[in-house]
Design a protein around this motif. Structure first.
Motif, mmCIF file in Angstrom:
data_model
loop_
_atom_site.group_PDB
_atom_site.id
_atom_site.type_symbol
_atom_site.label_atom_id
_atom_site.label_comp_id
_atom_site.label_asym_id
_atom_site.label_seq_id
_atom_site.Cartn_x
_atom_site.Cartn_y
_atom_site.Cartn_z
ATOM 1 N N VAL A 194 0.859 -1.188 0.000
ATOM 2 C CA VAL A 194 0.000 0.000 0.000
ATOM 3 C C VAL A 194 0.896 1.240 0.000
ATOM 4 O O VAL A 194 1.771 1.385 0.858
ATOM 5 C CB VAL A 194 -0.935 0.028 1.222
ATOM 6 N N TRP A 195 0.674 2.106 -0.982
ATOM 7 C CA TRP A 195 1.468 3.326 -1.121
ATOM 8 C C TRP A 195 0.541 4.529 -1.060
ATOM 9 O O TRP A 195 -0.481 4.568 -1.721
ATOM 10 C CB TRP A 195 2.227 3.301 -2.446
ATOM 11 N N HIS A 196 0.911 5.510 -0.233
ATOM 12 C CA HIS A 196 0.099 6.710 -0.049
ATOM 13 C C HIS A 196 0.847 7.928 -0.579
ATOM 14 O O HIS A 196 2.060 8.058 -0.371
ATOM 15 C CB HIS A 196 -0.219 6.939 1.430
ATOM 16 N N TYR A 197 0.107 8.806 -1.231
ATOM 17 C CA TYR A 197 0.702 10.031 -1.764
ATOM 18 C C TYR A 197 -0.374 11.115 -1.790
ATOM 19 O O TYR A 197 -1.561 10.830 -2.010
ATOM 20 C CB TYR A 197 1.237 9.798 -3.182
ATOM 21 N N ALA A 198 0.036 12.364 -1.567
ATOM 22 C CA ALA A 198 -0.921 13.475 -1.612
ATOM 23 C C ALA A 198 -0.256 14.721 -2.168
ATOM 24 O O ALA A 198 0.937 14.968 -1.933
ATOM 25 C CB ALA A 198 -1.473 13.759 -0.212
ATOM 26 N N GLU A 199 -1.044 15.498 -2.920
ATOM 27 C CA GLU A 199 -0.598 16.790 -3.408
ATOM 28 C C GLU A 199 -1.828 17.671 -3.571
ATOM 29 O O GLU A 199 -2.967 17.182 -3.615
ATOM 30 C CB GLU A 199 0.149 16.667 -4.734
ATOM 31 N N THR A 200 -1.611 18.977 -3.669
ATOM 32 C CA THR A 200 -2.727 19.923 -3.766
ATOM 33 C C THR A 200 -2.791 20.533 -5.152
ATOM 34 O O THR A 200 -1.772 20.972 -5.695
ATOM 35 C CB THR A 200 -2.579 21.033 -2.711
ATOM 36 N N TRP A 201 -4.004 20.538 -5.729
ATOM 37 C CA TRP A 201 -4.247 21.148 -7.034
ATOM 38 C C TRP A 201 -4.991 22.468 -6.857
ATOM 39 O O TRP A 201 -5.756 22.648 -5.896
ATOM 40 C CB TRP A 201 -5.107 20.237 -7.904
ATOM 41 N N ASN A 202 -4.787 23.372 -7.811
ATOM 42 C CA ASN A 202 -5.524 24.631 -7.835
ATOM 43 C C ASN A 202 -6.819 24.412 -8.622
ATOM 44 O O ASN A 202 -6.959 24.857 -9.770
ATOM 45 C CB ASN A 202 -4.677 25.733 -8.475
ATOM 46 N N ALA A 203 -7.742 23.720 -8.000
ATOM 47 C CA ALA A 203 -8.984 23.345 -8.682
ATOM 48 C C ALA A 203 -10.069 23.075 -7.645
ATOM 49 O O ALA A 203 -9.771 22.735 -6.490
ATOM 50 C CB ALA A 203 -8.769 22.096 -9.540
ATOM 51 N N HIS A 204 -11.312 23.238 -8.068
ATOM 52 C CA HIS A 204 -12.445 22.877 -7.211
ATOM 53 C C HIS A 204 -12.575 21.356 -7.184
ATOM 54 O O HIS A 204 -12.333 20.684 -8.188
ATOM 55 C CB HIS A 204 -13.738 23.503 -7.745
ATOM 56 N N TRP A 205 -12.990 20.812 -6.071
ATOM 57 C CA TRP A 205 -13.000 19.358 -5.926
ATOM 58 C C TRP A 205 -13.939 18.664 -6.907
ATOM 59 O O TRP A 205 -13.689 17.516 -7.304
ATOM 60 C CB TRP A 205 -13.329 18.966 -4.484
ATOM 61 N N THR A 206 -14.991 19.351 -7.349
ATOM 62 C CA THR A 206 -15.926 18.706 -8.275
ATOM 63 C C THR A 206 -15.288 18.474 -9.644
ATOM 64 O O THR A 206 -15.545 17.451 -10.292
ATOM 65 C CB THR A 206 -17.193 19.544 -8.439
ATOM 66 N N ARG A 207 -14.472 19.407 -10.097
ATOM 67 C CA ARG A 207 -13.792 19.214 -11.379
ATOM 68 C C ARG A 207 -12.781 18.074 -11.285
ATOM 69 O O ARG A 207 -12.627 17.275 -12.224
ATOM 70 C CB ARG A 207 -13.079 20.507 -11.791
ATOM 71 N N ALA A 208 -12.078 18.003 -10.161
ATOM 72 C CA ALA A 208 -11.123 16.909 -9.970
ATOM 73 C C ALA A 208 -11.844 15.564 -9.894
ATOM 74 O O ALA A 208 -11.401 14.571 -10.479
ATOM 75 C CB ALA A 208 -10.310 17.149 -8.702
ATOM 76 N N MET A 209 -12.993 15.527 -9.216
ATOM 77 C CA MET A 209 -13.731 14.279 -9.069
ATOM 78 C C MET A 209 -14.272 13.816 -10.419
ATOM 79 O O MET A 209 -14.194 12.629 -10.758
ATOM 80 C CB MET A 209 -14.886 14.487 -8.077
ATOM 81 N N GLU A 210 -14.802 14.732 -11.204
ATOM 82 C CA GLU A 210 -15.307 14.345 -12.515
ATOM 83 C C GLU A 210 -14.189 13.798 -13.395
ATOM 84 O O GLU A 210 -14.389 12.840 -14.142
ATOM 85 C CB GLU A 210 -15.994 15.533 -13.188
ATOM 86 N N ASN A 211 -13.018 14.397 -13.302
ATOM 87 C CA ASN A 211 -11.884 13.898 -14.083
ATOM 88 C C ASN A 211 -11.560 12.457 -13.720
ATOM 89 O O ASN A 211 -11.250 11.632 -14.588
ATOM 90 C CB ASN A 211 -10.671 14.791 -13.843
ATOM 91 N N MET A 212 -11.637 12.134 -12.448
ATOM 92 C CA MET A 212 -11.298 10.785 -12.002
ATOM 93 C C MET A 212 -12.330 9.754 -12.452
ATOM 94 O O MET A 212 -12.046 8.552 -12.496
ATOM 95 C CB MET A 212 -11.173 10.749 -10.474
ATOM 96 N N LEU A 213 -13.537 10.200 -12.789
ATOM 97 C CA LEU A 213 -14.597 9.287 -13.224
ATOM 98 C C LEU A 213 -14.747 9.258 -14.746
ATOM 99 O O LEU A 213 -15.639 8.592 -15.263
ATOM 100 C CB LEU A 213 -15.924 9.705 -12.591
ATOM 101 N N ASP A 214 -13.867 9.963 -15.449
ATOM 102 C CA ASP A 214 -14.000 10.174 -16.883
ATOM 103 C C ASP A 214 -13.066 9.240 -17.652
ATOM 104 O O ASP A 214 -11.841 9.383 -17.588
ATOM 105 C CB ASP A 214 -13.678 11.637 -17.197
ATOM 106 N N SER A 215 -13.622 8.309 -18.389
ATOM 107 C CA SER A 215 -12.821 7.391 -19.214
ATOM 108 C C SER A 215 -12.427 7.964 -20.576
ATOM 109 O O SER A 215 -11.338 7.667 -21.070
ATOM 110 C CB SER A 215 -13.577 6.074 -19.415
ATOM 111 N N PRO A 216 -13.273 8.772 -21.243
ATOM 112 C CA PRO A 216 -12.944 9.225 -22.596
ATOM 113 C C PRO A 216 -11.675 10.077 -22.702
ATOM 114 O O PRO A 216 -11.146 10.253 -23.801
ATOM 115 C CB PRO A 216 -14.179 10.037 -23.002
#
Length: 336
Positions: free
Chosen positions: A144-166
Protein backbone atom coordinates in the motif's frame (compact mmCIF):
# COMPACT_ATOMS: atom_id res chain seq x y z
CA UNK A 1 -20.85 28.07 12.17
CA UNK A 2 -19.05 25.56 9.98
CA UNK A 3 -21.14 26.47 6.93
CA UNK A 4 -18.30 25.53 4.59
CA UNK A 5 -19.26 21.87 4.61
CA UNK A 6 -22.80 22.56 3.39
CA UNK A 7 -21.57 25.19 0.92
CA UNK A 8 -19.36 22.59 -0.74
CA UNK A 9 -22.01 19.85 -0.68
CA UNK A 10 -19.84 18.14 1.91
CA UNK A 11 -21.90 18.06 5.11
CA UNK A 12 -22.45 14.80 7.01
CA UNK A 13 -19.94 12.64 5.11
CA UNK A 14 -16.79 10.69 5.91
CA UNK A 15 -13.66 11.73 4.04
CA UNK A 16 -9.96 11.09 4.42
CA UNK A 17 -8.17 14.32 5.33
CA UNK A 18 -4.56 13.24 5.92
CA UNK A 19 -2.17 10.35 5.67
CA UNK A 20 -1.38 8.67 8.98
CA UNK A 21 2.32 9.42 8.54
CA UNK A 22 1.59 13.15 8.43
CA UNK A 23 0.35 13.28 12.02
CA UNK A 24 3.13 12.80 14.54
CA UNK A 25 3.78 14.28 17.96
CA UNK A 26 2.94 17.84 16.93
CA UNK A 27 -0.61 19.04 16.13
CA UNK A 28 -1.45 18.97 12.42
CA UNK A 29 -3.60 21.81 11.11
CA UNK A 30 -5.54 21.56 7.84
CA UNK A 31 -8.43 23.11 5.97
CA UNK A 32 -11.41 21.03 4.86
CA UNK A 33 -14.08 22.67 2.69
CA UNK A 34 -13.04 26.07 4.02
CA UNK A 35 -13.17 25.00 7.67
CA UNK A 36 -10.07 24.77 9.88
CA UNK A 37 -9.41 21.45 11.61
CA UNK A 38 -6.58 20.21 13.79
CA UNK A 39 -5.51 16.60 14.22
CA UNK A 40 -3.44 15.45 17.18
CA UNK A 41 -2.39 12.24 18.90
CA UNK A 42 -2.70 11.56 22.61
CA UNK A 43 0.05 9.89 24.66
CA UNK A 44 -1.11 6.47 23.38
CA UNK A 45 -1.01 7.52 19.73
CA UNK A 46 -4.77 7.76 19.22
CA UNK A 47 -5.79 10.51 16.82
CA UNK A 48 -8.40 13.18 17.51
CA UNK A 49 -9.94 15.97 15.43
CA UNK A 50 -11.07 19.38 16.69
CA UNK A 51 -12.16 22.62 15.10
CA UNK A 52 -8.89 24.54 14.83
CA UNK A 53 -10.21 27.46 16.84
CA UNK A 54 -9.96 27.91 20.57
CA UNK A 55 -13.39 28.78 22.04
CA UNK A 56 -11.67 31.37 24.26
CA UNK A 57 -10.14 33.85 21.77
CA UNK A 58 -10.36 32.04 18.43
CA UNK A 59 -6.67 31.34 17.87
CA UNK A 60 -5.44 28.24 16.06
CA UNK A 61 -5.10 25.28 18.39
CA UNK A 62 -2.71 23.76 15.85
CA UNK A 63 -0.12 26.33 16.96
CA UNK A 64 -0.15 24.75 20.40
CA UNK A 65 1.27 21.49 21.69
CA UNK A 66 0.17 18.15 23.06
CA UNK A 67 0.69 18.09 26.83
CA UNK A 68 1.92 15.11 28.83
CA UNK A 69 -1.66 14.10 29.64
CA UNK A 70 -2.46 13.77 25.91
CA UNK A 71 -4.57 16.93 25.73
CA UNK A 72 -4.13 19.69 23.16
CA UNK A 73 -2.90 22.90 24.77
CA UNK A 74 -3.81 26.28 23.28
CA UNK A 75 -0.74 28.45 22.55
CA UNK A 76 -2.39 31.65 23.78
CA UNK A 77 -3.52 31.03 27.37
CA UNK A 78 -2.74 27.34 27.90
CA UNK A 79 -6.30 26.03 27.90
CA UNK A 80 -6.28 22.26 27.42
CA UNK A 81 -8.72 20.14 25.46
CA UNK A 82 -9.21 16.37 25.48
CA UNK A 83 -9.90 14.21 22.43
CA UNK A 84 -13.65 14.76 22.63
CA UNK A 85 -13.21 18.52 22.96
CA UNK A 86 -13.77 18.73 26.74
CA UNK A 87 -11.84 21.53 28.42
CA UNK A 88 -9.68 19.86 31.07
CA UNK A 89 -7.76 22.86 32.41
CA UNK A 90 -7.95 26.66 32.40
CA UNK A 91 -4.77 28.12 33.92
CA UNK A 92 -5.21 30.78 36.61
CA UNK A 93 -8.94 30.03 36.74
CA UNK A 94 -9.60 26.96 38.88
CA UNK A 95 -13.02 25.67 37.94
CA UNK A 96 -14.81 22.39 38.72
CA UNK A 97 -15.44 20.02 35.82
CA UNK A 98 -19.15 20.77 35.59
CA UNK A 99 -18.41 24.47 35.01
CA UNK A 100 -15.67 23.79 32.48
CA UNK A 101 -18.15 21.97 30.23
CA UNK A 102 -19.29 25.23 28.66
CA UNK A 103 -15.72 25.94 27.52
CA UNK A 104 -15.33 22.85 25.34
CA UNK A 105 -13.79 22.91 21.87
CA UNK A 106 -15.72 21.56 18.88
CA UNK A 107 -14.81 17.93 18.15
CA UNK A 108 -15.40 15.74 15.10
CA UNK A 109 -15.68 11.96 14.75
CA UNK A 110 -12.37 10.58 13.50
CA UNK A 111 -11.00 7.17 12.51
CA UNK A 112 -7.56 5.96 11.46
CA UNK A 113 -7.94 3.22 8.86
CA UNK A 114 -5.94 2.01 5.88
CA UNK A 115 -3.08 4.42 6.48
CA UNK A 116 -5.44 7.42 6.28
CA UNK A 117 -7.17 9.61 8.84
CA UNK A 118 -10.89 9.98 8.22
CA UNK A 119 -13.13 12.75 9.58
CA UNK A 120 -16.92 12.94 9.64
CA UNK A 121 -18.07 16.42 8.67
CA UNK A 122 -20.53 16.99 11.45
CA UNK A 123 -19.46 18.24 14.89
CA UNK A 124 -20.06 15.78 17.70
CA UNK A 125 -18.63 12.71 19.35
CA UNK A 126 -20.46 10.13 17.22
CA UNK A 127 -21.16 9.52 13.54
CA UNK A 128 -24.28 7.67 12.29
CA UNK A 129 -22.13 5.14 10.42
CA UNK A 130 -18.53 4.10 9.93
CA UNK A 131 -16.38 5.22 6.96
CA UNK A 132 -16.33 2.93 3.94
CA UNK A 133 -12.66 1.89 3.87
CA UNK A 134 -11.69 -0.42 0.98
CA UNK A 135 -10.72 -3.74 2.55
CA UNK A 136 -7.67 -4.15 0.28
CA UNK A 137 -6.05 -1.18 2.04
CA UNK A 138 -5.91 -3.26 5.23
CA UNK A 139 -5.29 -6.66 3.68
CA UNK A 140 -2.16 -8.60 4.75
CA UNK A 141 0.39 -9.17 2.01
CA UNK A 142 -0.67 -6.14 -0.03
CA UNK A 143 1.73 -3.31 -0.84
CA UNK A 144 0.00 0.00 0.00
CA UNK A 145 1.47 3.33 -1.12
CA UNK A 146 0.10 6.71 -0.05
CA UNK A 147 0.70 10.03 -1.76
CA UNK A 148 -0.92 13.48 -1.61
CA UNK A 149 -0.60 16.79 -3.41
CA UNK A 150 -2.73 19.92 -3.77
CA UNK A 151 -4.25 21.15 -7.03
CA UNK A 152 -5.52 24.63 -7.84
CA UNK A 153 -8.98 23.34 -8.68
CA UNK A 154 -12.44 22.88 -7.21
CA UNK A 155 -13.00 19.36 -5.93
CA UNK A 156 -15.93 18.71 -8.28
CA UNK A 157 -13.79 19.21 -11.38
CA UNK A 158 -11.12 16.91 -9.97
CA UNK A 159 -13.73 14.28 -9.07
CA UNK A 160 -15.31 14.34 -12.51
CA UNK A 161 -11.88 13.90 -14.08
CA UNK A 162 -11.30 10.79 -12.00
CA UNK A 163 -14.60 9.29 -13.22
CA UNK A 164 -14.00 10.17 -16.88
CA UNK A 165 -12.82 7.39 -19.21
CA UNK A 166 -12.94 9.23 -22.60
CA UNK A 167 -9.98 11.46 -21.70
CA UNK A 168 -7.57 8.52 -21.33
CA UNK A 169 -6.36 8.29 -24.98
CA UNK A 170 -5.74 12.04 -25.05
CA UNK A 171 -4.42 13.14 -21.65
CA UNK A 172 -2.73 9.80 -20.92
CA UNK A 173 -1.69 8.69 -24.40
CA UNK A 174 1.91 8.26 -23.18
CA UNK A 175 0.94 6.21 -20.13
CA UNK A 176 -2.22 4.28 -19.26
CA UNK A 177 -4.18 5.51 -22.30
CA UNK A 178 -1.63 4.45 -24.87
CA UNK A 179 -3.28 1.14 -25.75
CA UNK A 180 -6.67 2.79 -26.12
CA UNK A 181 -5.21 5.52 -28.33
CA UNK A 182 -3.70 2.93 -30.69
CA UNK A 183 -7.02 1.09 -31.06
CA UNK A 184 -9.04 4.23 -31.79
CA UNK A 185 -10.19 4.86 -35.35
CA UNK A 186 -11.78 8.04 -36.74
CA UNK A 187 -15.23 6.42 -36.49
CA UNK A 188 -14.70 4.65 -33.15
CA UNK A 189 -17.49 4.69 -30.59
CA UNK A 190 -17.19 4.40 -26.82
CA UNK A 191 -20.10 3.14 -24.78
CA UNK A 192 -20.33 4.13 -21.10
CA UNK A 193 -22.46 2.25 -18.57
CA UNK A 194 -23.30 3.46 -15.06
CA UNK A 195 -24.83 1.22 -12.40
CA UNK A 196 -25.69 2.36 -8.86
CA UNK A 197 -23.91 0.61 -5.97
CA UNK A 198 -24.35 0.89 -2.19
CA UNK A 199 -21.39 3.31 -2.06
CA UNK A 200 -22.05 5.33 -5.23
CA UNK A 201 -21.90 3.80 -8.70
CA UNK A 202 -19.76 1.63 -10.98
CA UNK A 203 -18.96 2.74 -14.51
CA UNK A 204 -17.47 0.70 -17.36
CA UNK A 205 -16.45 1.68 -20.88
CA UNK A 206 -16.26 -0.27 -24.15
CA UNK A 207 -14.55 0.84 -27.33
CA UNK A 208 -16.15 -0.38 -30.57
CA UNK A 209 -18.09 -3.10 -28.71
CA UNK A 210 -14.91 -4.71 -27.37
CA UNK A 211 -15.20 -6.19 -23.86
CA UNK A 212 -14.82 -3.69 -21.02
CA UNK A 213 -11.36 -3.63 -19.49
CA UNK A 214 -11.64 -2.93 -15.77
CA UNK A 215 -14.07 -0.57 -14.11
CA UNK A 216 -14.28 2.63 -12.12
CA UNK A 217 -16.18 2.92 -8.85
CA UNK A 218 -17.36 6.22 -7.43
CA UNK A 219 -17.02 6.05 -3.65
CA UNK A 220 -19.48 8.67 -2.46
CA UNK A 221 -18.84 11.55 -1.99
CA UNK A 222 -15.29 12.16 -3.21
CA UNK A 223 -13.53 8.84 -3.82
CA UNK A 224 -12.67 6.77 -6.89
CA UNK A 225 -11.50 3.18 -7.21
CA UNK A 226 -9.87 1.95 -10.41
CA UNK A 227 -10.09 -1.83 -10.76
CA UNK A 228 -7.29 -3.05 -13.03
CA UNK A 229 -7.79 -6.63 -14.30
CA UNK A 230 -4.50 -8.58 -14.12
CA UNK A 231 -4.74 -12.39 -14.23
CA UNK A 232 -3.98 -13.92 -10.83
CA UNK A 233 -2.88 -10.54 -9.50
CA UNK A 234 -4.48 -7.81 -7.43
CA UNK A 235 -4.12 -4.15 -8.33
CA UNK A 236 -6.44 -1.29 -7.37
CA UNK A 237 -5.85 2.44 -7.37
CA UNK A 238 -7.83 4.82 -5.18
CA UNK A 239 -8.15 8.58 -5.31
CA UNK A 240 -9.91 10.94 -2.93
CA UNK A 241 -10.50 14.52 -4.06
CA UNK A 242 -10.59 16.34 -0.73
CA UNK A 243 -11.86 19.94 -0.84
CA UNK A 244 -9.56 22.43 0.84
CA UNK A 245 -11.44 25.55 -0.20
CA UNK A 246 -13.22 26.88 -3.29
CA UNK A 247 -9.97 26.99 -5.26
CA UNK A 248 -7.91 24.07 -3.95
CA UNK A 249 -8.28 20.31 -3.72
CA UNK A 250 -6.02 17.82 -1.97
CA UNK A 251 -5.55 14.79 -4.18
CA UNK A 252 -4.99 11.72 -2.00
CA UNK A 253 -3.75 8.70 -3.97
CA UNK A 254 -3.53 5.16 -2.61
CA UNK A 255 -2.04 2.36 -4.70
CA UNK A 256 -2.55 -1.28 -3.69
CA UNK A 257 -1.12 -4.45 -5.25
CA UNK A 258 0.10 -7.92 -4.32
CA UNK A 259 3.15 -7.89 -6.62
CA UNK A 260 6.26 -5.72 -7.15
CA UNK A 261 6.35 -5.04 -3.43
CA UNK A 262 10.12 -4.84 -3.00
CA UNK A 263 12.42 -1.91 -3.80
CA UNK A 264 13.53 -0.57 -6.22
CA UNK A 265 10.77 -1.91 -8.51
CA UNK A 266 8.06 -0.85 -6.08
CA UNK A 267 9.35 2.73 -6.10
CA UNK A 268 9.43 2.77 -9.92
CA UNK A 269 5.78 1.76 -10.19
CA UNK A 270 4.75 4.21 -7.49
CA UNK A 271 6.49 7.04 -9.36
CA UNK A 272 4.65 5.94 -12.51
CA UNK A 273 1.34 6.41 -10.70
CA UNK A 274 2.44 9.89 -9.66
CA UNK A 275 3.29 10.68 -13.29
CA UNK A 276 -0.24 9.71 -14.37
CA UNK A 277 -1.67 12.08 -11.76
CA UNK A 278 0.53 14.92 -12.98
CA UNK A 279 -0.79 14.44 -16.52
CA UNK A 280 -4.27 15.34 -15.29
CA UNK A 281 -3.34 18.37 -13.22
CA UNK A 282 -2.89 21.12 -15.81
CA UNK A 283 -6.05 20.12 -17.68
CA UNK A 284 -8.23 20.07 -14.56
CA UNK A 285 -6.80 23.32 -13.22
CA UNK A 286 -7.74 25.06 -16.49
CA UNK A 287 -11.47 24.30 -16.10
CA UNK A 288 -13.81 27.29 -16.20
CA UNK A 289 -15.93 27.90 -14.28
CA UNK A 290 -13.89 26.44 -11.44
CA UNK A 291 -16.84 24.57 -9.90
CA UNK A 292 -18.81 22.06 -11.95
CA UNK A 293 -21.82 24.05 -13.26
CA UNK A 294 -25.39 22.90 -13.82
CA UNK A 295 -25.70 20.29 -16.53
CA UNK A 296 -27.41 22.65 -18.95
CA UNK A 297 -24.54 25.16 -18.89
CA UNK A 298 -22.08 22.87 -20.73
CA UNK A 299 -22.46 20.79 -23.89
CA UNK A 300 -22.41 17.10 -22.98
CA UNK A 301 -22.52 13.87 -24.97
CA UNK A 302 -23.19 10.19 -24.33
CA UNK A 303 -19.66 9.46 -23.08
CA UNK A 304 -20.22 11.97 -20.25
CA UNK A 305 -22.75 9.68 -18.58
CA UNK A 306 -20.62 8.88 -15.51
CA UNK A 307 -19.48 12.44 -14.83
CA UNK A 308 -23.02 13.76 -15.24
CA UNK A 309 -24.33 11.18 -12.76
CA UNK A 310 -21.89 12.56 -10.20
CA UNK A 311 -22.65 16.17 -11.09
CA UNK A 312 -26.39 15.76 -10.69
CA UNK A 313 -25.85 14.14 -7.29
CA UNK A 314 -23.59 16.99 -6.22
CA UNK A 315 -25.89 19.78 -7.36
CA UNK A 316 -28.93 18.14 -5.76
CA UNK A 317 -27.00 17.69 -2.53
CA UNK A 318 -25.95 21.33 -2.45
CA UNK A 319 -29.57 22.36 -2.94
CA UNK A 320 -30.69 20.14 -0.07
CA UNK A 321 -27.88 21.18 2.26
CA UNK A 322 -26.68 18.55 4.75
CA UNK A 323 -29.41 16.06 3.88
CA UNK A 324 -27.98 13.32 1.68
CA UNK A 325 -30.02 12.01 -1.22
CA UNK A 326 -31.43 8.56 -0.65
CA UNK A 327 -30.20 7.29 -4.01
CA UNK A 328 -27.75 8.24 -6.72
CA UNK A 329 -29.54 8.95 -9.98
CA UNK A 330 -28.02 7.78 -13.22
CA UNK A 331 -27.71 10.40 -15.92
CA UNK A 332 -30.51 10.16 -18.49
CA UNK A 333 -29.82 8.95 -22.03
CA UNK A 334 -27.90 11.39 -24.19
CA UNK A 335 -27.70 11.80 -27.93
CA UNK A 336 -25.20 9.38 -29.44
Amino acid sequence: MLDGFADEGFADVWTPVAMSKEVGKAPHGLTLAGERLVLFRDHEGRVSALHDQCPHRGVKLSLGKVSKDGCLECPFHGWRFASGGACTHIPLNPLPEEKRQRYAATAFPVRERGGLIWVYTRPGAEAPEEPTVPSVMEQPGVHVWHYAETWNAHWTRAMENMLDSPHLPFVHRRTIGGGLAKRMKPDSKMEIEVHPTPTGFRTTSRLDEAPAEGSLDWLRPNGMSLNIPIPQRLMRLFMWCVPVDADHTRMMLVSTRDFLKLQPLAALLDRYNKRILKEDQAVVESSHPAEAPPVTEERSVATDRATLAFRRWYLERKKQGPRESAAVAEAPPLAS
